[in-house]
Scaffold this motif. Structure first.
Motif, PDB file in Angstrom:
ATOM      1  N   ARG A 194       0.829  -1.210   0.000  1.00  0.00           N
ATOM      2  CA  ARG A 194       0.000   0.000   0.000  1.00  0.00           C
ATOM      3  C   ARG A 194       0.865   1.262   0.000  1.00  0.00           C
ATOM      4  O   ARG A 194       0.656   2.180  -0.784  1.00  0.00           O
ATOM      5  N   ILE A 195       1.877   1.282   0.869  1.00  0.00           N
ATOM      6  CA  ILE A 195       2.716   2.483   0.984  1.00  0.00           C
ATOM      7  C   ILE A 195       3.481   2.722  -0.318  1.00  0.00           C
ATOM      8  O   ILE A 195       3.520   3.834  -0.841  1.00  0.00           O
ATOM      9  N   LEU A 196       4.063   1.666  -0.874  1.00  0.00           N
ATOM     10  CA  LEU A 196       4.831   1.830  -2.104  1.00  0.00           C
ATOM     11  C   LEU A 196       3.945   2.265  -3.270  1.00  0.00           C
ATOM     12  O   LEU A 196       4.338   3.108  -4.073  1.00  0.00           O
ATOM     13  N   ALA A 197       2.754   1.695  -3.347  1.00  0.00           N
ATOM     14  CA  ALA A 197       1.852   2.081  -4.446  1.00  0.00           C
ATOM     15  C   ALA A 197       1.426   3.538  -4.295  1.00  0.00           C
ATOM     16  O   ALA A 197       1.404   4.293  -5.268  1.00  0.00           O
ATOM     17  N   ARG A 198       1.129   3.952  -3.065  1.00  0.00           N
ATOM     18  CA  ARG A 198       0.691   5.335  -2.856  1.00  0.00           C
ATOM     19  C   ARG A 198       1.811   6.332  -3.134  1.00  0.00           C
ATOM     20  O   ARG A 198       1.552   7.475  -3.472  1.00  0.00           O
ATOM     21  N   HIS A 199       3.046   5.877  -2.983  1.00  0.00           N
ATOM     22  CA  HIS A 199       4.173   6.769  -3.267  1.00  0.00           C
ATOM     23  C   HIS A 199       4.705   6.563  -4.686  1.00  0.00           C
ATOM     24  O   HIS A 199       5.779   7.060  -5.010  1.00  0.00           O
ATOM     25  N   ALA A 200       3.961   5.845  -5.489  1.00  0.00           N
ATOM     26  CA  ALA A 200       4.301   5.609  -6.898  1.00  0.00           C
ATOM     27  C   ALA A 200       5.686   4.982  -7.067  1.00  0.00           C
ATOM     28  O   ALA A 200       6.384   5.239  -8.043  1.00  0.00           O
ATOM     29  N   LEU A 201       6.092   4.153  -6.089  1.00  0.00           N
ATOM     30  CA  LEU A 201       7.384   3.469  -6.203  1.00  0.00           C
ATOM     31  C   LEU A 201       7.244   2.122  -6.896  1.00  0.00           C
ATOM     32  O   LEU A 201       8.237   1.523  -7.307  1.00  0.00           O
ATOM     33  N   THR A 202       6.015   1.622  -6.956  1.00  0.00           N
ATOM     34  CA  THR A 202       5.775   0.360  -7.658  1.00  0.00           C
ATOM     35  C   THR A 202       4.569   0.544  -8.577  1.00  0.00           C
ATOM     36  O   THR A 202       3.683   1.344  -8.281  1.00  0.00           O
ATOM     37  N   PRO A 203       4.562  -0.190  -9.683  1.00  0.00           N
ATOM     38  CA  PRO A 203       3.394  -0.116 -10.557  1.00  0.00           C
ATOM     39  C   PRO A 203       2.169  -0.706  -9.862  1.00  0.00           C
ATOM     40  O   PRO A 203       2.295  -1.456  -8.894  1.00  0.00           O
TER      41      PRO A 203
END
Ligand code: SF4
Length: 245
Positions: free
Chosen positions: A169-178
């Motif tokens: 969730r955190i990575l997706a919200r920070h656009a670090l993962t597709p």
């Protein structure tokens, strides 16, 4: 439709290559100075970590704590004792953790695997090279990637990054993962961006859990209170991520 065996075989492949994201080190430093040591995983022995990693599947940790203290009171927190105890009694003792029949079977399968492949010795098991042991753990009934990696990192001190729903969730919200990145992609991202140091992986995962519990909730994340707010991309103001996973 893939069979269970092919799914496991796929999961056991090495993590896919990922483009390193050096900012992850800054995420860690920021969280570490804001929140301090997390003392994660909460357990007294490596075997207790393993039991907890299996029992925490699909349930809150508070439910697991009750099950573990029942097992401790019954003096069952050793591989030999857990293998000997009748299944029905085990089910009763871990009932609070939910899905207790499946979880009793998973615990039994793990201790059987440990005895059969390593003579019942966790020390012997953890001397196995990381990639090989990961593959063998994934072949045990009821052990998926997150459980295997929790066992490897928190019970065995192997350098594998544990990915959970908060991490996604955190990575997706920070656009670090597709969108819809898989477990292995996210693990690869951390493992290629950070040095392979178990204490660092250990602490970073604990910090992520803290962020997920306190601020990065499924709905209405509290970005204005979160130490990671300065890293949030301008194009993704916190008001726009409330509906994200
Ligand atoms: S800043 Fe917002 S989106 Fe980012 S981790 Fe914190 S709560 Fe989640």
């Amino acid at each position: 439709m893939p069979t269970q065996a092919t799914t496991r075989a796929r999961a056991a492949q090495p993590a896919p290559r990922a483009v390193p994201r050096p900012e992850l080190a800054h995420y860690f430093e920021t969280l570490s100075s804001a929140l301090g040591p997390q003392h994660w995983w909460p357990a007294r022995t490596p075997f207790e970590v393993i039991v907890g990693a299996i029992l925490t599947q699909n349930t809150a940790w508070t439910n697991v704590e009750r099950a573990i203290s029942n097992l401790r009171r019954a003096r069952l927190l050793t591989p030999a004792a857990l293998e000997r105890v009748p299944r029905r009694r085990l089910e009763r003792l871990i009932r609070s953790s939910g899905y207790f029949r499946q979880k009793a079977r998973k615990l039994k399968e793990f201790v059987r695997f440990l005895r059969r492949d390593f003579g019942g010795s966790l020390a012997r098991m953890f001397r196995t090279p990381t990639a090989e042991l990961r593959e063998r753990l994934l072949a045990v009934h009821g052990i998926g990637p997150e459980t295997a990696d929790s066992i490897l990192l928190y019970a065995g001190g192997h350098p594998v990054f544990v990915v959970d729903a908060y991490t996604h969730r955190i990575l997706a919200r920070h656009a670090l993962t597709p969108e819809k990145s898989g477990y292995e992609q996210v693990r690869a991202l951390f493992e290629t961006s950070l040095p392979p140091e178990p204490p660092l992986y250990n602490e970073f995962h604990g910090l992520i859990v803290h962020v997920g519990k306190h601020w990065c909730r499924t709905h209405q994340p509290r970005c204005h209170e979160c130490p990671l707010q300065p890293f949030l991309p301008q194009s993704l103001p916190h008001t726009s991520v409330g509906a994200r996973p």
